[in-house]
Scaffold this motif. Sequence first.
Motif, PDB file in Angstrom:
ATOM      1  N   LYS A 202      20.571  38.401  54.826  1.00  0.00           N
ATOM      2  CA  LYS A 202      22.001  38.205  53.943  1.00  0.00           C
ATOM      3  C   LYS A 202      21.691  36.563  53.977  1.00  0.00           C
ATOM      4  CE  LYS A 202      23.903  41.373  56.511  1.00  0.00           C
ATOM      5  NZ  LYS A 202      24.954  41.396  57.643  1.00  0.00           N
TER       6      LYS A 202
ATOM      7  N   LYS B  28      26.713  46.115  54.320  1.00  0.00           N
ATOM      8  CA  LYS B  28      27.773  46.969  53.979  1.00  0.00           C
ATOM      9  C   LYS B  28      27.148  47.277  52.013  1.00  0.00           C
ATOM     10  CE  LYS B  28      30.545  44.022  56.863  1.00  0.00           C
ATOM     11  NZ  LYS B  28      32.015  43.250  56.299  1.00  0.00           N
TER      12      LYS B  28
ATOM     13  N   ASN C 138      37.107  50.560  51.789  1.00  0.00           N
ATOM     14  CA  ASN C 138      37.123  49.089  51.178  1.00  0.00           C
ATOM     15  C   ASN C 138      35.598  48.978  50.583  1.00  0.00           C
ATOM     16  OD1 ASN C 138      39.665  48.552  52.673  1.00  0.00           O
ATOM     17  ND2 ASN C 138      38.896  49.020  54.405  1.00  0.00           N
TER      18      ASN C 138
ATOM     19  N   LYS D  24      25.286  40.814  46.731  1.00  0.00           N
ATOM     20  CA  LYS D  24      27.208  40.563  45.683  1.00  0.00           C
ATOM     21  C   LYS D  24      26.791  38.856  45.606  1.00  0.00           C
ATOM     22  CE  LYS D  24      31.247  40.814  46.832  1.00  0.00           C
ATOM     23  NZ  LYS D  24      32.843  40.858  47.029  1.00  0.00           N
TER      24      LYS D  24
ATOM     25  N   TYR E  24      36.758  42.117  45.076  1.00  0.00           N
ATOM     26  CA  TYR E  24      37.094  41.003  46.684  1.00  0.00           C
ATOM     27  C   TYR E  24      36.641  42.025  47.627  1.00  0.00           C
ATOM     28  CZ  TYR E  24      40.779  44.918  47.269  1.00  0.00           C
ATOM     29  OH  TYR E  24      41.627  46.240  46.593  1.00  0.00           O
ATOM     30  N   PHE E  25      35.992  43.642  47.343  1.00  0.00           N
ATOM     31  CA  PHE E  25      35.743  44.343  48.549  1.00  0.00           C
ATOM     32  C   PHE E  25      34.672  43.408  49.221  1.00  0.00           C
ATOM     33  CE2 PHE E  25      36.240  47.480  45.965  1.00  0.00           C
ATOM     34  CZ  PHE E  25      38.393  47.754  46.921  1.00  0.00           C
ATOM     35  N   GLU E  26      34.474  43.850  50.825  1.00  0.00           N
ATOM     36  CA  GLU E  26      33.536  42.724  51.276  1.00  0.00           C
ATOM     37  C   GLU E  26      32.141  43.660  51.686  1.00  0.00           C
ATOM     38  OE1 GLU E  26      34.499  42.344  55.432  1.00  0.00           O
ATOM     39  OE2 GLU E  26      36.502  41.967  55.088  1.00  0.00           O
ATOM     40  N   THR E  27      31.854  44.427  50.370  1.00  0.00           N
ATOM     41  CA  THR E  27      30.366  44.842  49.941  1.00  0.00           C
ATOM     42  C   THR E  27      29.368  43.584  50.217  1.00  0.00           C
ATOM     43  OG1 THR E  27      31.298  45.916  48.571  1.00  0.00           O
ATOM     44  CG2 THR E  27      29.069  45.780  48.677  1.00  0.00           C
ATOM     45  N   GLU E  28      27.962  43.854  50.489  1.00  0.00           N
ATOM     46  CA  GLU E  28      27.247  42.758  50.144  1.00  0.00           C
ATOM     47  C   GLU E  28      25.670  42.938  49.498  1.00  0.00           C
ATOM     48  OE1 GLU E  28      27.297  41.314  55.107  1.00  0.00           O
ATOM     49  OE2 GLU E  28      26.816  43.066  54.926  1.00  0.00           O
TER      50      GLU E  28
END
Length: 181
Positions: A181, A73, A63, A125, A99-103
């Motif tokens: 974050k 992430k 993912n 991101k 769209y990935f939940e990468t940060e």
Amino acid sequence: MFTVKVSDAILEHCKNQINAYNFGKRYTANGSKQQQLTGIIGQSVVMHLFNKGLIDGKLGFDNGVDIMYNNLKIDVKTMGRTTNVRSNYTNNFLKLQDYFETEVYIFCSYHKTKQELTICGWIDKERFTKKRRFYPKGSTRKRFDNSTFITFADLYEIDNNQLNNCNSIKDLKEQLNVFKK
């Protein structure tokens, strides 16, 4: 930026992974086996630097999260090259991965002939979405050396000099440790 030698053991592991598993499971723009190998090499070297082992294809799709570090992430993005990296070189990022939940993204360049990986820098991101440039599929892109290519998918670009610079794995970890974050 900093550069590390890719060990023969890591390179062999990555080749075995590519031969055993299909890492191109998107609906389009999956990359050739060589492009997939480049990505797997970058990811495995960075995982190794973070003491996270090496990629294991039997675990399936990640993912877009290659590494968890300091509760972040992280996705490792690697481009293959045959030249030494410069600060004004560009990194490509396929829009379909957005769209990935990468940060956090760590951008790398793999020098295919020297068997070296350069960690070009990192960016979160949110900042990436503000700094990147968009090029639709079919756009003609001009490289630093004036050669061109046609984008095979919707594409974002960001230059190395727009990334957070790091001079060592210790420096990179320290920066990620203080990132909020």
